[in-house]
Design a protein around this motif. Structure first.
Motif, short mmCIF file in Angstrom:
data_model
loop_
_atom_site.label_atom_id
_atom_site.label_comp_id
_atom_site.label_asym_id
_atom_site.label_seq_id
_atom_site.Cartn_x
_atom_site.Cartn_y
_atom_site.Cartn_z
N TYR A 1 0.84 -1.21 0.00
CA TYR A 1 0.00 0.00 0.00
C TYR A 1 0.87 1.25 0.00
O TYR A 1 0.60 2.21 -0.75
CB TYR A 1 -0.93 0.00 1.22
CG TYR A 1 -2.04 -1.00 1.11
CD1 TYR A 1 -3.23 -0.67 0.45
CD2 TYR A 1 -1.91 -2.29 1.62
CE1 TYR A 1 -4.26 -1.59 0.33
CE2 TYR A 1 -2.94 -3.22 1.51
CZ TYR A 1 -4.11 -2.85 0.86
OH TYR A 1 -5.12 -3.78 0.72
N VAL B 1 -9.96 -2.47 -3.40
CA VAL B 1 -9.34 -3.75 -3.06
C VAL B 1 -10.36 -4.88 -3.09
O VAL B 1 -11.34 -4.86 -2.34
CB VAL B 1 -8.71 -3.67 -1.65
CG1 VAL B 1 -7.91 -4.95 -1.36
CG2 VAL B 1 -7.82 -2.43 -1.50
N LEU C 1 -6.23 -2.65 -6.90
CA LEU C 1 -5.32 -3.76 -6.63
C LEU C 1 -5.78 -4.96 -7.44
O LEU C 1 -6.88 -5.48 -7.23
CB LEU C 1 -5.29 -4.09 -5.14
CG LEU C 1 -4.32 -3.26 -4.27
CD1 LEU C 1 -4.72 -1.79 -4.26
CD2 LEU C 1 -4.25 -3.81 -2.85
N THR D 1 -5.14 -8.68 -8.05
CA THR D 1 -4.50 -9.60 -7.12
C THR D 1 -4.10 -10.96 -7.68
O THR D 1 -3.48 -11.75 -6.97
CB THR D 1 -5.42 -9.83 -5.90
OG1 THR D 1 -6.71 -10.27 -6.37
CG2 THR D 1 -5.59 -8.55 -5.10
#
Length: 486
Positions: A241, A260, A417, A419
């Motif tokens: 972050y 996120v 984000l 992932t």
């Protein structure tokens, strides 16, 4: 030196090494530092042009005292941990053309192609470092809904002081994710495919909790975990972050918004704590899928267990986001007794409604959204057609949430984000693109290679899992320890 406490307040403080090697606290709670270190805008200025491992060194040095690990040892550990990553920068940033001032943090360039590599690369090597220094070994047991397991298996493989038992619900993960665990040839990795899990990975978490509660078994096998119950995972995840902020912000101090994809709240817990430490994040968007466990918590103040759905974003098909308790602990004055009472009420009733003051305290700076399967599929196609960028299903949940909430986000820039690599979810990608063949962006050489290898795994019905694990793990431990003493 920072000591570590349990979120449920039932144990004496322990040092950093003990917290890392134990995984769970002795009373069944999660370890947290007795205080969160902070950093200033001036420090962020000093870190602005550093590479990922150098930022990691600066952040981790706030938690890890030099009496625990010397600076040189920490730097060496970080260098070793991230050497296998594909990209020199470890975490690249991609700027979107179709969404203004929007960036994607690509967290999938580790060996198993998911963001779990970011935390586990360091944590497993840290555990190994402590074990070698103590001349001890331990058994790791983790549950996975798709990404924690492969990363745990990869980074544990071949380590002489560690055995890894990786449990996964057979019906809830892709073949590609399974093969990342089952095709490793190493003798210290034990994948366990569990059938008939009505609540998916949450069923496995309950079995692991029972193993931890079995004190003779836990002490004999030196049982620990490296999933996000372990403080080391959350601590390490604060770094990306901070690094992501430094990479995209123009002026240090300007707030940005971060979106996120989340199910268990481990990744977002780290983000929330990074903001508590001083990171200028305006809004965190919690991007939930149809299971909506976090959306209920952050929109209604309701911690409730409902029926699970299988979705395209399978890694966040989670009902009980246990890392929420770790984050909540810091929002309610570090009151372990209060956390313990809430957990007890939830276990008894399956439904907990937070009071208004608590609800307002923990949701400040957060927005949540529950993306449908159709939205997830649609945004993959939309992004690919708009600019040739291929999201995985979890990144797509984030993009769908950001799109839905774009009118209320106030930061100058937005960072998603992403992932996991889309190669781990070929069926979803084919459906989203309406194609018969995968584009190159949805393939990866490691996934292709794993399809040509033999698999080895244990198989077990969920109803017998606890008993079967007790026998298999203890037999394995006795065999290995006997060989070492003979």
């Amino acid at each position: 030196m920072i000591q570590y406490l349990s979120t449920t307040g039932g144990t004496a403080p322990v040092d950093f090494e003990t917290a890392i090697l134990d995984g769970f606290a002795g009373d069944g709670g999660l370890y947290v530092p007795e205080r969160l270190p902070t950093f200033s805008l001036n420090q962020l200025h000093q870190w602005k042009n550093l590479g990922y491992t150098d930022v990691a060194f600066e952040v981790l040095s706030l938690f890890i005292d030099k009496s625990v690990m010397q600076a040189k040892e920490l730097k060496n550990l970080l260098s070793e941990a991230y050497a296998p990553f594909e990209k020199e920068e470890v975490i690249p940033m991609h700027r979107l053309r179709s969404r203004k001032d929007t960036y994607i943090m690509e967290l999938f360039y580790g060996p198993t192609l998911s963001f779990k590599d970011i935390g586990l690369a360091f944590l497993v090597n840290l555990v190994d470092f402590f074990l070698k220094r103590k001349k001890e070994r331990l058994s790791i047991v983790v549950a996975t809904t798709g990404d924690t397991g492969p990363a745990t298996a990869y980074f544990t493989a071949g380590k002489t002081n560690l055995d890894a038992w990786v449990l996964y619900p057979q019906e809830f993960i892709t073949e590609e994710q399974e093969r990342q665990m089952t095709t490793l040839p190493h003798s210290n990795v034990y994948p366990v495919a569990v059938s008939n899990c009505p609540d998916g990975g949450d069923d496995l978490d309950l079995v692991i909790a029972k193993l931890y509660a079995n004190k003779p078994f836990k002490e004999k096998l030196k049982l620990s975990s490296v999933n996000s119950i372990n403080w080391g995972r959350v601590m390490m995840q604060t770094v990306h972050y901070i690094y992501g902020y430094l990479q995209v912000v123009d002026t240090i101090g300007d707030p940005i918004d971060m979106v996120v994809p989340s199910g268990g709240f481990g990744n977002l817990c780290a983000g929330g704590l990074a903001r508590n430490m001083g990171l200028p994040v305006g809004t965190f968007v919690i991007a939930n899928n149809k299971n909506a466990c976090l959306h209920r918590i952050f929109s209604k103040g309701q911690f409730k267990k409902e029926a699970i759905y299988e979705t395209p974003s399978s890694a966040i098909d989670i009902l009980i986001p246990y890392n929420f308790w770790r984050f909540l602990y810091f929002q309610v004055g570090m009151d372990g007794a209060q956390i313990r009472g809430w957990i007890s009420e939830f276990k008894q009733t399956g439904n907990l409604q937070f009071d208004q003051a608590t609800f307002e305290a923990y949701r400040k700076g957060f927005l949540s959204y529950s993306a449908t399967d159709a939205q997830t599929i649609s945004v993959i196609r939309e992004m690919y057609l708009a600019e040739g960028y291929l999201l995985d299903p979890h990144g797509a949940v984030a993009a769908a949430a950001a799109k839905a909430l774009s009118g209320v986000l106030t930061g100058k820039k937005t960072l998603y984000l992403n992932t996991a690599h889309p190669a781990k979810f070929p069926e979803v990608i084919l459906k989203a693109l309406g194609a018969n063949n995968l584009p190159d962006a949805a393939t990866h050489r490691s996934i292709i290679a794993a399809k040509k290898r033999c698999q080895k795994k244990y198989s077990c019905h969920h109803a017998h899992l606890e008993e079967a694990l007790l026998a298999a793990m203890e037999n394995n431990w006795d065999l290995k320890m006997g060989n070492e003493t003979n």
